[in-house]
Design an enzyme around this catalytic site. Sequence first.
Site, PDB file in Angstrom:
ATOM      1  N   SER A   1      39.401 -10.486 -65.343  1.00 38.96           N
ATOM      2  CA  SER A   1      40.653  -9.728 -65.301  1.00 38.96           C
ATOM      3  C   SER A   1      41.190  -9.545 -63.888  1.00 38.96           C
ATOM      4  O   SER A   1      40.418  -9.379 -62.930  1.00 38.96           O
ATOM      5  CB  SER A   1      40.438  -8.335 -65.914  1.00 38.96           C
ATOM      6  OG  SER A   1      40.055  -8.426 -67.266  1.00 38.96           O
TER       7      SER A   1
ATOM      8  N   HIS B   1      41.133  -1.871 -70.779  1.00 34.26           N
ATOM      9  CA  HIS B   1      39.814  -2.323 -71.224  1.00 34.26           C
ATOM     10  C   HIS B   1      38.832  -1.161 -71.375  1.00 34.26           C
ATOM     11  O   HIS B   1      38.038  -1.134 -72.330  1.00 34.26           O
ATOM     12  CB  HIS B   1      39.267  -3.372 -70.266  1.00 34.26           C
ATOM     13  CG  HIS B   1      39.982  -4.688 -70.356  1.00 34.26           C
ATOM     14  ND1 HIS B   1      39.969  -5.465 -71.503  1.00 34.26           N
ATOM     15  CD2 HIS B   1      40.744  -5.361 -69.462  1.00 34.26           C
ATOM     16  CE1 HIS B   1      40.687  -6.552 -71.312  1.00 34.26           C
ATOM     17  NE2 HIS B   1      41.169  -6.515 -70.089  1.00 34.26           N
TER      18      HIS B   1
END
Length: 446
Positions: free
Chosen positions: A299, A374
């Site tokens: 990410s 997340h």
Amino acid sequence: MVDLPKLGGAGSRKSIVGSLLRLVGGARASDLTRAAEALLSERGEASGMTLANDLLDAYAALPDPTRLEFLRALALRFGADRPRLDRAIVRYRENPTPQNGVLLHGAAEPRRQELIRRLNLAMGGTPHLVRMREDVVRHAVTNPELQPLDEDFLHLLSSWFNRGFLVLQSVDWNTPALVLEKIIRYEAVHEIASWDDLRRRIDPDDRRCFAFFHPALPGEPLIFVEVALTTEVPDAIAPLLAPERKPIEAKRATTAVFYSISNCQEGLKGVPLGNFLIKQVVEELKRALPGLKKFVTLSPVPGFGPWLLRESRAAGFLTGGDKAALRALEVPGWNENVQVAREVKPILTAAIAHFLLSARTGPGKIIDPVARFHLNNGASLERINWLGDISPRGLTQAAGFMVNYNYDLARIEKNHDAFAREAQVVASRAVRKLLRPPRVESKPDI
């Protein structure tokens, strides 16, 4: 311009419909506001659908300033019916029965919500309303009075786009070209440079792409995720996307890497599509490839660069020596200078660990939007990767850092609860070791 007739009986409402048809492309905000009042008073389903169609067509043809004027009218003039609400409050206080509670709830609902429901009855009403909400989101930044309207849109769209209505589809090289073209256009994390680039991401045996669709928006992906199947957790994006890389057989993979998640519809901002998507894709991959043992992300950290810039200009985490050393980042290509990279690496690594684990906004929220997504989804912070993305964008937004979030299926609910209730960031020991010990303020001699 044609003036719309005043509201009255069915004949007046039919006249309003006809006027709107003539006014498409030249209506005033006040015309649409009166049409909205007429739609709320409409009892017949067929005539209501006709008026909803024409109102939405007229709105779509308005110039942006006139759209904003109409949206402001919806926000300011289509709230709850105050006399009805006052009566319901008095009635509930005098007799707090469940039935009176229901009446109070109904009276407290803004009239905007019923208007949006009736507009949704129009042919193609849902995509029209998603685009209207895009305008609301865009204008709300500088027009805070639109916030109640935005909350009403979000409330209704969250119901209409809940998991029960979404369809998960695999996107591959056999997917219709219209959808593939939109995947290229909507990719928001790692730009897809060409059709060949797209094919490298979705066609090989060790690549997957999944998207959510909704029956009311056929052919329009709402959100999609690109997945790499690997034998280890990656620490950089370039090898995953390299044109010359050698694919592996999917059955050999032990790790599924979610390396790009892109929302396609700005009008659905805030609707938790990503939460549903990740969890369902994990289940789909587990069924198809039982050899997969680990589910992680690679990410970006888009909030780190702006935070670091603010820290460099104020008293905070960085010391004076840190700030002096980090001036080297202003020189293009600093990451290729071995001496500079060696000097700034420990400073930046401690800074990003502090940013992800300890730094907060004014209201106490984690600053980075990707981290919030997340962590709220139940992932843990597994690893911080130095120079994981050395593209110009990666260097600007996060000094080249990328992060692995780990989706441990046995701990997702526990991790989510820790983050949602206590804002606790569940992180590996390796990440926590990167934190710099607190500075001890020296005390003057007495």
